[in-house]
Design an enzyme around this catalytic site. Structure first.
Site, mmCIF file in Angstrom:
data_model
loop_
_atom_site.group_PDB
_atom_site.id
_atom_site.type_symbol
_atom_site.label_atom_id
_atom_site.label_comp_id
_atom_site.label_asym_id
_atom_site.label_seq_id
_atom_site.Cartn_x
_atom_site.Cartn_y
_atom_site.Cartn_z
ATOM 1 N N LYS A 1 26.916 146.986 -79.954
ATOM 2 C CA LYS A 1 26.777 146.778 -81.397
ATOM 3 C C LYS A 1 28.083 147.002 -82.165
ATOM 4 O O LYS A 1 28.313 146.350 -83.174
ATOM 5 C CB LYS A 1 25.674 147.686 -81.960
ATOM 6 C CG LYS A 1 24.257 147.189 -81.678
ATOM 7 C CD LYS A 1 23.259 148.077 -82.393
ATOM 8 C CE LYS A 1 21.854 147.539 -82.273
ATOM 9 N NZ LYS A 1 20.882 148.329 -83.041
ATOM 10 N N ASP B 1 19.351 145.603 -89.018
ATOM 11 C CA ASP B 1 18.615 146.872 -88.923
ATOM 12 C C ASP B 1 18.321 147.396 -90.329
ATOM 13 O O ASP B 1 17.298 148.054 -90.556
ATOM 14 C CB ASP B 1 19.431 147.914 -88.134
ATOM 15 C CG ASP B 1 19.349 147.670 -86.634
ATOM 16 O OD1 ASP B 1 18.389 146.997 -86.200
ATOM 17 O OD2 ASP B 1 20.243 148.125 -85.900
#
Ligand code: NAP
Length: 527
Positions: A310, A347
């Protein structure tokens, strides 16, 4: 019964068109094998009888003959692979040829013979076989994907109706090698090509559009005849292989590991529901370099990025929005028309949306546990919407660093008992899987809502304690669905079918939980 005359069976098979997915059928005896074939034929008219799995293959001739006569629409392959070629048959080459001849006589329209055996045959022996059935000349490499051209050249010296080359993918890019090979040579030969192994998934789903005449599938998870083989059910309903064509856009979740990711289930369901011509794959990337090579060569249109990439992916992107740059972690990549890679972080949407469905975020008092990537996405997203955010983290300095950059507060665990919040969000991995741990104890939970990012198990120990303390709970599965929904919207420009996505992921998680409970019960019984 089939009348046999021509020595070129493929010319008669072709007008029929071989179906695109062949299901491998195994069994410990003929009755079991034919029983399984019977259960399959309605949905799968193309079967491979793996005769080498039988202790005494010859005994299966009458049963398979009867089966083929009873199901004239079924196309079947007889395969009796010898140990030297990666199969289980321990008999001689002569008995292998004899068996294949017998099964061709029993109505199997195709027979598979591996290169190792075929190269030891006299031309007459192979001619005799081809007079009875179409010949698939096969080659398996159980270690790597290499020398594809050279192998085909060797194989093409032996006349056959199909040339099947199956290798092992040790990188994602091996799939690209296989598909380029299929694209270049499928106009000259009838080729079947795919890569085995977890990393070979791309070629199993996209090989047909690259030029493989057909591909193989397993009857069930427990009946795979090659590493990485997918079940026919998954190939057809999850990956919709019959619809994959040149225009199909490819998406995937990239990480290490990714085998247990629920993203393929949820995303393929969403693509199907919204009739997007796309397919979503689990991409086990051992390096980012390997992944990025595939993004350009396949090409891949969109990626979900998961652990451990990520953060590392950021330096490989052409652009990221300011929110993603601030968070310093990207979980969504889009490859634009110009080939450039754009990064996003969904997210945040995964945290914000479930909360906004329940409350006003402006001025809401929210405690975030953790200061890692997911916590950062939550903290920045909530601050942008005017919430008053406090951070509690195991490593206090990390909490301070995040608090400084997001204009949030830091609190210490000892102070927790005195404080109450509108929402407590767990952004640590504490409570994942079977651990039954909780990041907070009884007496430390004073909030209207408790939101756990963890979604496996569905109800964590923290959520149980929160319920007991009178809080309303928000399970991590809501975040999982909403961050995926936002990805879907970014990639397709369409609203995501969130309800359908929730249904699919709940079903998968409930199945997982049931399997875990069954295992626990078994353990208890044994112990
Ligand atoms: P991460 O970057 O590794 O951060 C982990 C955080 O948890 C760090 O702040 C770490 O504290 C803390 N932590 C780790 N182990 C701990 C322990 N034993 N006790 C106390 N604190 C501990 O991970 P992440 O990517 O932010 O993910 C965090 C969680 O969110 C994971 O469980 C992940 O599965 C979940 N998540 C869920 C979704 C969803 O869609 N539902 C999406 C993203 C993430 P230190 O600073 O002290 O190391």
């Amino acid at each position: 019964m089939m009348a046999v005359a021509s020595n070129n069976f493929a010319t008669r098979l072709r007008p029929l068109r071989v179906p695109r997915v062949c299901v491998a059928v195994i069994g410990s005896d003929a009755a079991e094998m034919v029983g399984k074939a019977e259960s399959l034929v309605r949905d799968h008219p193309f079967l491979e009888f793996r005769l080498d799995y039988l202790t005494r293959p010859a005994l299966a001739v009458p049963k398979i003959k009867q089966f083929n006569e009873y199901h004239p629409h079924v196309v079947s392959i007889a395969t009796c692979r010898r140990v030297a070629g990666g199969g289980k048959f321990r008999g001689s080459l002569a008995s292998q040829l004899d068996l294949l001849g017998k099964f061709a006589g029993a109505g199997c329209q195709l027979v598979d013979l591996e290169l190792q055996s075929a190269s030891r045959c006299k031309p007459e022996q192979l001619n005799r076989l081809r007079a009875q059935a179409a010949l698939i000349l096969s080659y398996h490499d159980f270690h790597a994907t290499r020398k594809l051209e050279e192998t085909l050249e060797k194989m093409a010296a032996i006349p056959a109706d199909f040339y099947k080359i199956v290798t092992t993918a040790t990188t994602l890019h091996d799939n690209v090698l296989m598909m380029k090979f299929l694209e270049e040579h499928s106009d000259k030969h009838s080729l079947v090509g795919l890569c085995m192994g977890e990393q070979g998934l791309i070629s199993r789903v996209l090989g047909l559009r690259a030029g493989s005449v057909f591909t193989f599938a397993a009857l069930s998870e427990d009946e795979k005849t090659g590493p990485g083989q997918i079940t026919a059910q998954d190939l057809q309903s999850t990956y919709r292989i019959e619809q994959v064509d040149a225009a199909t856009r490819v998406f995937g979740v990239a990480g290490d590991p990714v085998a247990h990711s629920l993203s393929p289930a949820i995303m393929n369901a969403a693509l199907r529901r919204e009739t997007v011509n796309g397919v979503y794959l689990a991409l086990h990337a051992k390096t980012l370099k390997d992944l990025l090579g595939c993004v350009r060569d396949i090409p891949i249109h969109g990626l979900s990025i998961t652990m451990p990439y990520k953060q590392a992916i950021l330096s490989h992107l052409d652009n990221t929005d300011s929110h993603t740059t601030k968070i310093g972690a990207c979980n969504t990549v889009v490859r634009a028309q110009d080939g450039k890679l754009y990064g996003f972080n969904t997210d945040t949407a995964g945290v914000v949306r479930p909360l906004q469905q329940r409350m006003q975020l402006e001025k809401a008092k929210i405690l975030v546990l953790g200061a890692g990537g997911a916590a950062r996405a939550a903290v920045f997203g909530l601050r942008e919407r005017g919430a008053e955010v406090s951070i509690l983290n195991r490593t206090h300095e990390q909490a301070q660093k995040l608090a400084r950059s997001a204009h949030a507060r830091v609190i210490k665990r000892v102070d927790l008992k005195k404080l109450s919040f509108d929402v407590i969000i767990n952004a640590t991995p504490v409570g994942m899987g079977n651990t039954r741990e909780s990041p907070l104890n009884e007496g430390e939970i004073k909030a209207r809502y408790v939101f756990d990012m963890i979604y496996d198990p569905l109800e964590t120990r923290l959520l149980k304690l929160a319920k007991a303390a009178g809080a309303e709970v928000i399970p991590g599965v809501e975040m999982f669905v909403q961050q995926a929904a936002r990805q879907f919207e970014i990639w397709t420009g369409k609203p995501a079918p969130a309800e359908e996505m929730m249904r699919v992921v709940m079903k998968a998680l409930e199945e997982r939980e049931a399997a875990r409970q069954a295992k626990d019960a078994q353990k208890k019984q044994a112990g």
